[in-house]
Enzyme design. Structure first.
Site, PDB file in Angstrom:
ATOM      1  N   CYS A  92       0.833  -1.205   0.000  1.00 24.19           N
ATOM      2  CA  CYS A  92       0.000   0.000   0.000  1.00 24.19           C
ATOM      3  C   CYS A  92       0.873   1.263   0.000  1.00 24.19           C
ATOM      4  O   CYS A  92       1.513   1.544  -0.988  1.00 24.19           O
ATOM      5  CB  CYS A  92      -0.973  -0.052   1.176  1.00 24.19           C
ATOM      6  SG  CYS A  92      -2.352   1.090   1.005  1.00 24.19           S
ATOM      7  N   HIS A 209      -3.560  -5.658   1.071  1.00 27.74           N
ATOM      8  CA  HIS A 209      -2.906  -5.867   2.377  1.00 27.74           C
ATOM      9  C   HIS A 209      -2.890  -7.347   2.769  1.00 27.74           C
ATOM     10  O   HIS A 209      -3.791  -7.794   3.485  1.00 27.74           O
ATOM     11  CB  HIS A 209      -3.662  -5.093   3.458  1.00 27.74           C
ATOM     12  CG  HIS A 209      -3.444  -3.624   3.413  1.00 27.74           C
ATOM     13  ND1 HIS A 209      -2.386  -3.012   4.054  1.00 27.74           N
ATOM     14  CD2 HIS A 209      -4.151  -2.633   2.823  1.00 27.74           C
ATOM     15  CE1 HIS A 209      -2.449  -1.702   3.850  1.00 27.74           C
ATOM     16  NE2 HIS A 209      -3.515  -1.451   3.099  1.00 27.74           N
ATOM     17  N   GLU A 211      -1.109  -8.728   5.000  1.00 34.11           N
ATOM     18  CA  GLU A 211      -0.943  -8.873   6.464  1.00 34.11           C
ATOM     19  C   GLU A 211      -2.282  -8.805   7.195  1.00 34.11           C
ATOM     20  O   GLU A 211      -2.409  -9.274   8.318  1.00 34.11           O
ATOM     21  CB  GLU A 211       0.037  -7.806   6.989  1.00 34.11           C
ATOM     22  CG  GLU A 211      -0.533  -6.403   7.208  1.00 34.11           C
ATOM     23  CD  GLU A 211      -0.718  -5.590   5.926  1.00 34.11           C
ATOM     24  OE1 GLU A 211      -0.562  -6.156   4.828  1.00 34.11           O
ATOM     25  OE2 GLU A 211      -1.047  -4.389   6.039  1.00 34.11           O
TER      26      GLU A 211
END
Lengths: 232, 82
Positions: A92, A209, A211
């Protein structure tokens, strides 16, 4: 590249970042991993195998996303690390920083809709021979969250052509069945590009994302493959 | 020396803000308006003996930080500030 055992993973902490703990946590789930933050003022990244540039709003996105972070003292060492072949992954805002410092070509522009988009999307794995996608199958479809206002990938025509010719597009926005089409493009990115790597393949940036989708408690583990890949 | 810098998206790149404003203007009845482009305006003071040297420095500043040449153009005007 040989498989990493007990990988040493660093996550750069810029002022205004907000995904650095999530990224560090997801990395720490890798067996034997040694993880730590890297302060933006550090002169050196030290001895590491992998560096993450996390998501967020470094320096409040002043001027342009990633424009100020690029000149953080630590970035000189990050660039050196990348030039020596070290694995660098920008998520990002981290992707935006990588384009601003020219480790990756192109730029990320305001979403076509002008809206900040926070939702799950699907991406297709276009190549599985880089450090962050080795555990995934080519053509696999992942459901991942995006959360950005400036994610419209842009590159001049000749750069885009080179990217495609070299196979540097790593992930593309698609529908849940893996069809790459305009309806599945959340932000107007050229060629549905969600993430690219450099020619050498050691620097990878993506808007979604992983994660935030890396363990069962989060309700989605599709992103775990990116972390797991680092040990394969 | 005083400098004024204008940074805009390169021609051919969709300017979503410009488009939104253009649509609003059409709604207001200004139907003859086209090609609205929105940019950034930056003003700064800079030490330097003459306008040419200052201009050279500002160009360098624009290329390194104030604009991203991949997606933006910039224009610079320098005055002695009087």
């Amino acid at each position: 590249m040989a498989a990493l055992k007990n990988p040493k993973i660093g996550v750069v902490l810029f002022p205004g970042a907000n995904c650095e703990r999530d990224t560090l946590h997801a990395s720490s789930l890798l067996p034997g991993a040694a993880v730590r933050h890297i302060w933006h003022k550090d002169a050196s990244v030290g001895n590491l195998d992998v560096i993450f540039l996390p998501g967020g709003f470094s320096y409040g996105d002043a001027l342009r996303c990633g424009a100020i972070a690029r000149f953080s003292p630590v970035m000189r060492s990050v660039i050196e690390f990348a030039e020596k072949g070290g694995i660098v992954i920008g998520i990002c805002n981290g992707f935006q920083v990588l384009t601003e410092c020219h480790l990756l070509p192109g730029a990320l522009l305001m979403n076509e809709s002008r809206k900040f988009i926070c939702k799950n999307i699907h991406v297709r794995i276009e190549r599985n021979d880089i450090a962050a996608t080795r555990a995934l199958n080519k053509g696999a479809v992942l459901k991942l969250p995006i959360a950005h206002g400036e994610g419209r990938y842009y590159a001049p025509p000749e750069t885009l052509q080179t990217l495609e010719a070299n196979g540097q597009v790593v992930v593309r926005y698609c529908d849940e069945n893996g069809n790459v089409m305009p309806e599945a493009n959340p932000n107007g990115a050229l060629n549905n590009i969600a993430g690219i790597c450099n020619a050498r393949g050691n620097v990878f940036g993506l808007m979604p994302h992983p994660e935030r989708a890396s363990e069962p408690i989060l309700g989605n583990t599709d992103g775990w493959g990116v972390f797991k890949s680092l040990m394969m | 020396m005083k400098a004024k810098v204008t940074v805009t998206l390169r021609d051919g790149i969709l300017d979503t803000q410009g488009k939104a404003v253009e649509h609003a203007l059409h709604s207001l009845g200004f139907t003859g308006v086209k090609n609205v482009r929105i940019g950034k305006h930056i003003e700064l003071d800079i030490d330097g003996a003459d306008a040419a040297t200052a201009k050279q420095q500002i160009d360098d500043i624009c290329k390194k930080l104030l604009s991203n040449p991949v997606m933006e153009n910039f224009r610079v005007t320098v005055t002695d500030g009087k």
